[in-house]
Design an enzyme around this catalytic site. Structure first.
Site: not given
Length: 509
Positions: A266-268, A270
RNA sequence: GGCCCGUUCGUCUAGGGGUUAGGACGCCAGAUUUUCAUUCUGGUAGCAGGGGUUCGAAUCCCCUACGGGCUACCA
């Protein structure tokens, strides 16, 4: 079975930036199309108006472009099966939903979201799950139970309704997935009466997807594994619509998982670990939050693609480097792995390093120039190319170049403390002054000439090379980085070299 | 909870009845480079567990465990 030309589609919904998992799905679709002389098309699935994010569609298109995955048909491109945005196809879907109601495959339901929600909560309280399906639909507010007149009356009165699929009872739906083999689902055990058509006049994914794939003559549906549970619904829909004969084949791709911990990438992750999860930088229009992109982080698209291709697929040989064209020639779905793959940011870097090393120095210089200009430095292409040539092998990214080369363009403003402490001795200034003097005598200011003169002098004096070279490096670059010392001298020029020695001596004395 | 999918070095993966279980990333060591990095060479490390089937199982079957996905008028 469908034997016509292969046509596949990538069908993202514009609810935000395209995630690298989405890019991989697009890539596998693209490769499958190319390999089979087929068409790769882009379709925007924007049936959920509440989740629409401005700029997302443009982002998707630009991302695909950056990756080299240009669709043959799509929004802004055209094609004979358009429009390619589902919101623009809105008028089309209702007829099919009605057809399904008429043929008994679907029914009209008047239950409000609030009512269903209450049912759900009620079931939850009893540690059960509510589903709108056989066993519950008999007691709900729908056309299965209401007299036809009543149904018509409600509709005429403008009451909101949805159209639900009437899931047949206890049927085993078996379908072959091109990656997983035969998969069987029992309708009663695992499927409910999915909404096909929403009260806002839009179809849901399930209906729109099947209708469009049929109308667009899609032959293979290649999508993420999260869709596997709805494959039987889709199969049944093709049957209900009378399109069994041309139903596409399905392939469900394994998911990309977090580098560490549980769940899908998920974006998190990264943000937390400092690697991009999006192809391009994305600025959230609402929050203003900026998410890193591979492009901006200095990755080459070919490295990004190569890395992605090998995440969940392999050629069966030991070859690891592939161009998009190369992949297009050998890609096949039966070499797609079944299990989810953890993403490894280190391997992504390694791929980039490879492509970086492959680039011509002039090309790298061309890419580096804007970075320099951005720092207010102008230098001749010739010099930049020379510098890049010297540094190339110690870098992985164009963005690494500056950190390795700033001293070629600007004199050190300070000196690395650790190095000073370790290398700068009491007699250092005196020795360096002598070196500065000897540098005046170098005939042709070229690295090997300088080295020759320097070495001769050092031997004559009997000084240890390390004792002089390390502080000398410190004077010229401000630390203990950089390529061969004499190459640095040459590129700096005699005057600048000597001047930097003197500046360092007066600063560090 | 229910349904479905999956499980080979830390990670990506090859291997689909008989292999010293192969490669890559990472990591470690050595060599080279009078710094650092590069490069080269070597090394570390794996068939989730238990039952079958079989002369023989990482490979086929079953169970368990674990992981993942789905379970919206989201896609």
């Amino acid at each position: 079975m469908n034997t016509s030309k292969v046509r596949v589609r990538f069908a993202p919904s514009p609810t935000g930036p395209l995630h690298m998992g989405g890019v991989r799905t697009a890539l596998f679709n693209y490769l499958f199309a190319k390999k089979n002389d087929g068409d790769f098309i882009l379709r925007i699935e924007d049936t959920d108006q509440t989740r629409f994010v401005p700029g997302a569609e443009e982002y998707i298109i630009e991302s695909l472009k950056w990756c080299g995955l240009g669709p043959a048909e799509g929004p802004g491109i055209g094609g004979e099966f358009g429009p390619y945005r589902q919101s623009e196809r809105k008028a089309l879907y209702k007829g099919y939903a009605d057809q399904l109601v008429k043929s008994g495959w679907a029914y009209i339901a008047f239950d409000t979201p609030g009512e269903i929600d209450a049912l759900r909560k009620e079931a939850e309280a009893k540690k059960e799950t509510f589903s709108y399906a056989i066993g519950t639909r008999e007691a709900l507010n729908n056309s299965l139970n209401l007299p036809e007149k009543e149904v018509l009356k409600k509709i005429e009165a403008g009451e909101n309704y949805v159209i639900r699929f009437k899931m047949p009872e206890d049927v085993d739906v078996t379908e072959e997935d091109l990656i997983r083999g035969q998969v069987t689902f029992n309708t009663t055990k695992s499927l409910d009466d999915k909404v096909l058509f929403k009260s806002d006049g839009m179809p849901t994914y399930h209906l729109a997807n099947v209708v469009d794939d049929h109308l667009m003559k899609i032959t293979h549906v290649i999508r993420g594994e999260e869709w596997l549970p709805s494959m039987p619904l889709h199969v049944l829909l093709y049957k209900a619509l009378g399109w069994e004969g041309t139903m596409p084949r399905f392939a469900h791709l394994p998911l990309i998982l977090k580098p560490v911990g549980k769940g899908k990438l998920s974006k998190r992750d990264g943000d937390k670990m400092g690697f991009p999860v999006f192809p391009l930088e994305w600025k959230d229009p609402k929050t203003g939050d900026v998410s890193q992109g591979y492009r901006e982080a200095g990755y080459f698209p070919e490295a990004f693609i190569n890395m992605l291709a090998l995440l969940g697929w392999n050629p069966g040989t030991e070859q690891e480097f592939f161009s998009l064209d190369g992949l297009s020639k050998i890609f096949s779905l039966d070499r797609v792995v079944k299990s989810g793959s953890r993403f490894d940011p280190e391997k992504a870097k390694w791929f980039n390093k490879h492509y970086f090393q492959q680039k011509a120095e002039t090309e790298l210089a061309r890419l580096f120039k804007p970075v320099l200009n951005g720092k207010g430095i102008s230098a001749s292409d010739d010099k930049i190319t020379r510098v890049v040539a010297e540094l190339k092998e110690r870098c992985e990214f164009v963005t690494d170049l500056w950190g390795q080369s700033h001293f070629f363009f600007t004199a050190p403003g300070s000196y690395d403390e650790k190095t000073v402490k370790k290398r700068w001795k009491e007699d250092t200034p005196e020795k360096l002054l002598a070196i500065a003097d000897i540098f005046e005598t170098v005939g042709d200011w070229k690295a090997d000439q300088i080295k020759e003169t320097f070495s001769a002098f050092m031997n004559e004096k009997g000084w240890g090379f390390g004792v002089v070279m390390n502080p000398l490096r410190l004077c010229l670059v401000g630390g203990n980085i950089g390529p061969d010392l004499f190459v640095i001298c040459e590129l700096l020029g005699r005057e600048e070299t000597i001047s930097r020695i003197k500046t360092a001596i007066s600063t560090l004395k």
